[in-house]
Design an enzyme around this catalytic site. Structure first.
Site, PDB file in Angstrom:
ATOM      1  CG  ASP A  45      -1.689  -1.262   1.435  1.00 37.69           C
ATOM      2  OD1 ASP A  45      -2.064  -1.890   0.436  1.00 37.69           O
ATOM      3  OD2 ASP A  45      -1.910  -1.637   2.602  1.00 37.69           O
ATOM      4  CD  GLU A 222      -9.080  -2.950  -0.789  1.00 31.08           C
ATOM      5  OE1 GLU A 222      -9.803  -3.042   0.215  1.00 31.08           O
ATOM      6  OE2 GLU A 222      -8.102  -3.688  -0.994  1.00 31.08           O
TER       7      GLU A 222
END
Length: 480
Positions: A45, A222
């Site tokens: 991420d 997401e």
């Protein structure tokens, strides 16, 4: 000179004049941006921001899910070995006590802000969005304060907050589970009142309705990330399970549109970035965007794994790695993500100096120059140490690793390395300064036929001697 030769020279002259009148290069052309992957191991991420102080700032999810870390370096590659500083740790109990995920760092109105998701010690899946505020020029040494939870319309699973500004308005985009919609998470946007508060009614802009957004037993949109170019806002997002199914989708809106209207956003029907077994990259996702050191190229930042088979819960597998590669742009102004490139040196494209809209590519293994190459990876080559040694270079295909640009009967082909001395010599070149075109151009001289260069003729690639100005231009390329 023959009639056909005069015609060819005239066409080249017209092309050169046209290139000059339009800025000497097609729209979106920019220099090569070369790095070595993976950039950082066991960091998922990833978010990288290039700040006005000349530093890149890096943050990412750590596999222990227990802290927020920062690195900084003056180059993207420098982040690989840059010291890592812990700026915040999870709470011993209560909220923000578990699953510290997906931090992002932003500089807003003279202060640093880190957006992140966290669960609670008593309920690790009570994931919510939180904000830290940092005071100080260098975020690694700044004083950090908790600004609390970003409150939305519902007290439900929420994560992956990101912020951007369009037309002077700051927005927050994020993923959340909405009551009454049977999905894991959807995408939302709202205006911001300050860096830790939204204002007004949020708008749902994407729901995982397509098959590729629902693989692996989850229905997920997401990890939104925004890049703005060419009068449009491009919002990438991640979909499906966090294993090899993970991939990137994209929403697009006109920059002048009402971004709080769901009707302003168009979802690309197919994923824009997916696993690639040929290059050994699986589950690319949760991306961000930054720019190259010279500011001329956009760079895609993402994580993936170099294997598909995962034992147990993918969230417990620690080996997602941060990777970077140049982001290219299509003639229509939309991004072309290409494929996740192999580990090691990132590839380049070879743009013709005298036909600046055309690139060297392989088509049915024959090498040629062509405009608007699809798929992009057909025109990407890694410059690697020459198979013949002695300081030479070889050009390895990106989407066919182990295949190299070689000459055979003086024609250019992309062929698999057969291990012979003849192949190694045919696929090795001495990199020279461009025979024409000035600084930043390159030419490739044959190792085993000195004086012969890779050049294009009638759009095909050959190995030929050069003598005229036309020959030299045909044998000169710009790395992009």
């Amino acid at each position: 000179m023959t009639v056909s030769g005069r015609l060819r020279a005239s066409l080249i002259a017209v092309a050169l004049i046209a290139a000059t009148l339009t800025g000497a290069a097609p729209a979106q052309a920019s220099p090569a941006a070369q790095y070595t992957n993976p950039l950082v191991s066991q960091r998922a991420d990833a978010h990288i921001v290039k700040h006005t102080d000349g530093y890149y700032y890096f943050t990412a999810t750590v596999p222990e899910y227990d802290r927020i870390v920062l690195r900084r370096a003056t180059t993207l590659q420098g982040l690989t070995t840059a010291p890592e500083t812990v700026i915040w740790r999870k709470h011993a109990s209560g909220v923000m006590g578990a699953h510290i995920w997906a931090p992002e760092i932003h500089f807003i109105d003279g202060k640093w802000y880190v957006y992140f998701a966290a669960g609670a010690s008593a309920d690790v899946w009570a994931i919510r969005m939180y904000v830290l505020e940092g005071t100080g020029a260098n975020p690694l040494t700044a004083t950090w304060a908790e600004k609390g939870q970003i409150r939305t319309a519902w007290e439900t699973f929420a994560l992956d907050a990101s912020t951007f500004v369009t037309n002077g308005v700051r927005y927050l985009v994020w993923a959340q589970a909405e009551p009454g919609i049977d999905t894991n998470s959807n995408l939302y946007i709202a205006r911001m009142g300050n860096p830790w508060t939204i204002t007004g009614t949020p708008t749902r802009i994407a729901v995982p309705t397509l098959a590729w957004e629902r693989r692996g037993g989850v229905e997920v949109n997401e990890g939104p990330a925004v890049i703005q170019r060419n009068g449009r806002v491009f919002l990438t997002y991640s979909a499906s399970a966090t294993d090899a199914n993970y991939c990137l989708g994209m929403l697009t809106a006109p920059a002048g549109a009402n971004l709080l209207s769901a009707a302003s956003w168009t979802k690309t029907p197919e994923p824009v970035f997916v696993s690639n077994a040929t290059t050994g990259q699986y589950g690319p996702g949760h991306n961000s965007f930054t720019t190259s050191e010279d500011g001329q190229s956009d760079v895609l930042v993402y994580h993936d794994r170099n294997y598909a088979a995962i034992s147990g819960d993918p969230l417990r597998d620690p080996n997602r790695r941060t990777r970077v590669q140049k982001l290219y742009w299509n003639a229509d102004g939309t991004p072309d993500f290409g494929i996740p490139v192999p580990d090691g040196a990132t590839p380049v494209r070879l743009r013709s100096v005298n036909f600046p809209d055309r690139f060297v590519r392989h088509w049915e293994y024959r090498a040629r120059i062509e405009a608007q190459v699809k798929p992009l990876a057909d025109s990407q080559f890694r410059l690697v140490p020459g198979l013949a040694g002695n300081g030479s270079v070889s050009l390895e295909s990106t989407n066919f690793p182990g295949y190299y640009l070689r000459h055979s009967a003086f024609e250019g082909w992309v062929r698999r390395d057969d291990g012979t001395a003849a192949f190694r010599a045919d696929a090795s070149f001495t990199r020279r300064a461009g025979l024409t075109g000035g600084a930043g151009t390159v030419s490739f001289e044959s190792v085993n036929y000195p004086g012969r260069y890779l050049r294009h003729y009638d759009n095909a690639i050959f190995l030929q001697a050069v003598s005229t100005a036309t020959d030299r231009a045909d044998a000169t390329f710009v790395l992009e």
